[in-house]
Design a protein around this motif. Structure first.
Motif, PDB file in Angstrom:
ATOM      1  N   UNK A 179       9.280 -10.970 -20.371  1.00 44.23           N
ATOM      2  CA  UNK A 179       8.196 -10.606 -19.259  1.00 44.23           C
ATOM      3  C   UNK A 179       6.722 -10.163 -19.787  1.00 44.23           C
ATOM      4  N   UNK A 180       5.734 -10.687 -19.388  1.00 45.12           N
ATOM      5  CA  UNK A 180       4.309 -10.396 -19.971  1.00 45.12           C
ATOM      6  C   UNK A 180       3.562 -10.038 -18.635  1.00 45.12           C
ATOM      7  N   UNK A 181       2.651  -9.073 -18.798  1.00 43.75           N
ATOM      8  CA  UNK A 181       2.050  -8.435 -17.876  1.00 43.75           C
ATOM      9  C   UNK A 181       0.902  -9.242 -17.382  1.00 43.75           C
ATOM     10  N   UNK A 182       0.565  -9.418 -15.949  1.00 43.10           N
ATOM     11  CA  UNK A 182      -0.597 -10.028 -15.398  1.00 43.10           C
ATOM     12  C   UNK A 182      -1.497  -9.005 -14.928  1.00 43.10           C
ATOM     13  N   UNK A 183      -2.571  -9.271 -15.989  1.00 45.64           N
ATOM     14  CA  UNK A 183      -3.716  -8.143 -15.586  1.00 45.64           C
ATOM     15  C   UNK A 183      -4.915  -8.745 -15.110  1.00 45.64           C
ATOM     16  N   UNK A 184      -5.517  -8.156 -14.077  1.00 44.81           N
ATOM     17  CA  UNK A 184      -6.515  -8.788 -13.347  1.00 44.81           C
ATOM     18  C   UNK A 184      -7.971  -8.203 -14.099  1.00 44.81           C
ATOM     19  N   UNK A 185      -8.978  -8.991 -13.739  1.00 46.68           N
ATOM     20  CA  UNK A 185     -10.257  -8.947 -14.530  1.00 46.68           C
ATOM     21  C   UNK A 185     -10.821  -7.466 -14.184  1.00 46.68           C
ATOM     22  N   UNK A 186     -10.446  -6.880 -13.254  1.00 53.44           N
ATOM     23  CA  UNK A 186     -10.983  -5.524 -13.336  1.00 53.44           C
ATOM     24  C   UNK A 186      -9.906  -4.571 -14.030  1.00 53.44           C
ATOM     25  N   UNK A 187      -9.115  -4.784 -14.925  1.00 51.19           N
ATOM     26  CA  UNK A 187      -8.093  -4.041 -15.408  1.00 51.19           C
ATOM     27  C   UNK A 187      -6.985  -3.700 -14.724  1.00 51.19           C
ATOM     28  N   UNK A 188      -6.689  -3.972 -13.465  1.00 57.41           N
ATOM     29  CA  UNK A 188      -5.695  -3.599 -12.445  1.00 57.41           C
ATOM     30  C   UNK A 188      -4.364  -4.313 -13.047  1.00 57.41           C
ATOM     31  N   UNK A 189      -3.303  -3.552 -13.008  1.00 51.76           N
ATOM     32  CA  UNK A 189      -2.084  -4.268 -13.416  1.00 51.76           C
ATOM     33  C   UNK A 189      -1.780  -4.879 -11.766  1.00 51.76           C
ATOM     34  N   UNK A 190      -1.374  -6.291 -12.075  1.00 52.98           N
ATOM     35  CA  UNK A 190      -0.981  -6.902 -10.894  1.00 52.98           C
ATOM     36  C   UNK A 190       0.463  -6.911 -10.930  1.00 52.98           C
ATOM     37  N   UNK A 191       1.215  -7.467 -11.978  1.00 51.05           N
ATOM     38  CA  UNK A 191       2.806  -7.576 -11.851  1.00 51.05           C
ATOM     39  C   UNK A 191       2.996  -8.443 -13.124  1.00 51.05           C
ATOM     40  N   UNK A 192       4.096  -9.269 -13.168  1.00 53.17           N
ATOM     41  CA  UNK A 192       4.267  -9.906 -14.369  1.00 53.17           C
ATOM     42  C   UNK A 192       4.812 -11.147 -13.990  1.00 53.17           C
ATOM     43  N   UNK A 193       4.878 -12.117 -15.266  1.00 51.37           N
ATOM     44  CA  UNK A 193       5.339 -13.428 -15.007  1.00 51.37           C
ATOM     45  C   UNK A 193       6.616 -13.204 -15.889  1.00 51.37           C
ATOM     46  N   UNK A 194       7.832 -13.508 -15.575  1.00 50.94           N
ATOM     47  CA  UNK A 194       9.250 -13.304 -16.212  1.00 50.94           C
ATOM     48  C   UNK A 194      10.078 -14.090 -16.029  1.00 50.94           C
ATOM     49  N   UNK A 195      10.961 -14.111 -16.997  1.00 51.70           N
ATOM     50  CA  UNK A 195      12.129 -15.170 -16.986  1.00 51.70           C
ATOM     51  C   UNK A 195      13.517 -14.613 -17.346  1.00 51.70           C
ATOM     52  N   UNK A 196      14.704 -14.936 -16.789  1.00 50.77           N
ATOM     53  CA  UNK A 196      15.859 -14.529 -17.207  1.00 50.77           C
ATOM     54  C   UNK A 196      16.866 -15.724 -17.433  1.00 50.77           C
ATOM     55  N   UNK A 197      18.059 -15.131 -18.132  1.00 49.58           N
ATOM     56  CA  UNK A 197      19.284 -16.246 -17.964  1.00 49.58           C
ATOM     57  C   UNK A 197      20.308 -15.461 -18.337  1.00 49.58           C
ATOM     58  N   UNK A 198      21.537 -15.755 -17.957  1.00 49.97           N
ATOM     59  CA  UNK A 198      22.886 -15.254 -18.283  1.00 49.97           C
ATOM     60  C   UNK A 198      23.401 -15.526 -19.688  1.00 49.97           C
ATOM     61  N   UNK A 199      22.576 -16.569 -20.324  1.00 44.62           N
ATOM     62  CA  UNK A 199      22.806 -16.934 -21.655  1.00 44.62           C
ATOM     63  C   UNK A 199      21.716 -16.516 -22.540  1.00 44.62           C
ATOM     64  N   UNK A 200      22.158 -16.592 -23.880  1.00 45.74           N
ATOM     65  CA  UNK A 200      21.020 -15.941 -24.877  1.00 45.74           C
ATOM     66  C   UNK A 200      20.107 -17.294 -25.191  1.00 45.74           C
ATOM     67  N   UNK A 201      18.664 -16.936 -25.361  1.00 47.82           N
ATOM     68  CA  UNK A 201      17.860 -18.162 -25.766  1.00 47.82           C
ATOM     69  C   UNK A 201      16.963 -17.569 -26.596  1.00 47.82           C
ATOM     70  N   UNK A 202      16.263 -18.471 -27.578  1.00 48.93           N
ATOM     71  CA  UNK A 202      15.397 -18.101 -28.457  1.00 48.93           C
ATOM     72  C   UNK A 202      13.839 -18.048 -27.912  1.00 48.93           C
ATOM     73  N   UNK A 203      13.533 -16.848 -27.407  1.00 45.94           N
ATOM     74  CA  UNK A 203      12.281 -16.962 -26.702  1.00 45.94           C
ATOM     75  C   UNK A 203      11.463 -15.917 -27.440  1.00 45.94           C
ATOM     76  N   UNK A 204      11.779 -15.120 -28.464  1.00 43.99           N
ATOM     77  CA  UNK A 204      10.924 -14.309 -29.180  1.00 43.99           C
ATOM     78  C   UNK A 204      10.329 -14.866 -30.387  1.00 43.99           C
ATOM     79  N   UNK A 205       9.271 -15.878 -30.007  1.00 48.26           N
ATOM     80  CA  UNK A 205       8.759 -16.854 -30.744  1.00 48.26           C
ATOM     81  C   UNK A 205       7.145 -16.752 -30.447  1.00 48.26           C
TER      82      UNK A 205
END
Length: 395
Positions: free
Chosen positions: A110-136
């Motif tokens: 999950x990574x933050x979505x931050x607007x130009x004003x500096x306001x935190x909007x939310x996140x772009x995120x993904x999940x799965x019940x199985x492990x996956x190599x995503x920390x790259x």
């Protein structure tokens, strides 16, 4: 499930208007092997899905909510850093974390979505019940790039919405302007004409001194009211519209035009002395009615702000290069600070109780000069104040 608040619904709608979001969510799942991805709106009170891509039957659709405190996104809102987990069961920090235990996932990003004003909007995120190599670096970089892209589109949509709102406001102003001009041009002029005509009839019917003085008051007041209406009309159609317009005549008889204005002023100010000096050697390409309006404003000011026994001097002439008109009167020196803003609308110098006005006369006069491609300047000292109009002879 309760419907999200209106502001959240507008955020969901904004995300739905970004065509790239659906492709982004599909791409992140394909590239990571994860089964669920989402754009989430995260506030201090709510976690709401704005868009989802679900291949594992997680069950969330746009508008669906999770309890804020049960999400890792709530923690990201507080520290605004990405959270990436390859395998929850092997993570010292998240193996016993309540969120993966509650929702049954093993891999998470999950990574933050931050607007130009500096306001935190939310996140772009993904999940799965199985492990996956995503920390790259590649995967984190891709998510960050997509989050920035979503933020860019949200900012662009916000600007479009603001522009549309301003356009609607301008349309309302335009309608008000038309109504305003109609009121000034019709509803006020009708009673004003009645007053003026009545004063002329009274002047003819009764020569008693007391009545004549009242007639003069009515006549002078109607003259000033007419000037105010003319100035307000020009301000409304010029300042709020496309500027003051002029219609030039190649060989305008400005001497005749100026003389007519002066004679009209002498009727309003019968006890004042006006000295004129005209020297027209070259034809002038100008709008006679506008030049008359300019002189009326300048001469009216000169007569109002000078002593009753003083002389107002008017000089005008033309040569091969330019036409000049100067209106000079004795009186108090205009302070430099006042001169700097003298031609701005609704700006006046020191005003005596019997000389109230809207402060538009000099602004309108200046705009008439500009429309002719000329200038209107003022000089003032302890002896004399002079307003000088200069416009090119040919334009």
């Amino acid at each position: 499930m309760k419907n999200p608040p209106l502001n959240i619904l507008s955020d969901i709608d904004a995300i739905s208007k970004i065509p790239a979001v659906a492709n982004i969510l599909e791409i992140v799942c394909q590239s990571t092997g994860m089964g669920f991805s989402a754009v989430a709106r995260v506030t201090t009170e709510k976690w709401v899905a704005c868009a989802t891509h679900d291949q594992i039957n997680f069950g969330l659709v746009p508008g669906g909510e999770l309890v804020l405190e049960t999400t890792i996104c709530n923690e990201i809102r507080e520290h605004q850093n990405a959270v990436v987990i390859d395998h929850v069961a092997e993570s010292e920090k998240f193996a016993h974390h309540h969120t993966p235990l509650m929702y049954g996932f093993q891999s998470y990003i999950s990574v933050p979505i931050t607007l130009k004003s500096g306001e935190f909007f939310g996140t772009l995120c993904a999940i799965d019940p199985s492990p996956h190599k995503v920390d790259t670096p590649q995967t984190i970089g891709m998510f960050t790039m997509f989050a920035d892209l979503i933020a860019f589109h949200l900012d662009a949509l916000d600007q479009v919405n603001k522009s549309e709102k301003r356009l609607q406001e301008e349309l309302v102003i335009a309608q008000l302007r038309e109504q305003f001009i109609a009121i000034l041009g019709h509803d006020l002029r009708n009673p004003l004409n009645a007053i003026s005509n009545s004063s002329q009839l009274l002047a003819r019917l009764d020569q008693e001194e007391r009545v004549q003085r009242l007639v003069d008051v009515i006549k002078n007041s109607s003259f000033r009211m007419n000037g105010l209406i003319e100035n307000m009309l020009d301000f409304a159609s010029g300042r709020l519209g496309g500027g003051i317009t002029i219609t030039r005549t190649p060989d305008e008889d400005l001497e005749k035009v100026l003389t007519q204005v002066i004679e009209e002023m002498k009727v309003v100010y019968p006890n004042r002395a006006i000295k004129t000096t005209f020297n027209f050697d070259y034809p002038v390409n100008a709008d006679g009615k506008r030049v008359a309006q300019l002189l009326s404003n300048l001469l009216g000011n000169a007569l109002s702000y000078s002593a009753n026994g003083s002389v107002v001097e008017i000089s005008a002439g033309s040569n091969e290069a330019e036409f000049n008109l100067c209106v000079a009167n004795s009186g108090k020196q205009i302070p430099d600070a006042t001169i700097e803003r003298l031609f701005q609308p609704f700006s006046r110098g020191e005003v005596e109780p019997n000389k109230q006005g809207l402060g538009l006369g000099l602004y309108i006069a200046s705009e008439i000069a500009n429309a002719h491609g000329g200038t209107l300047n003022v000089s003032s000292n302890s002896e004399k104040t002079c307003f000088t109009l200069s416009i090119p002879t040919e334009r």
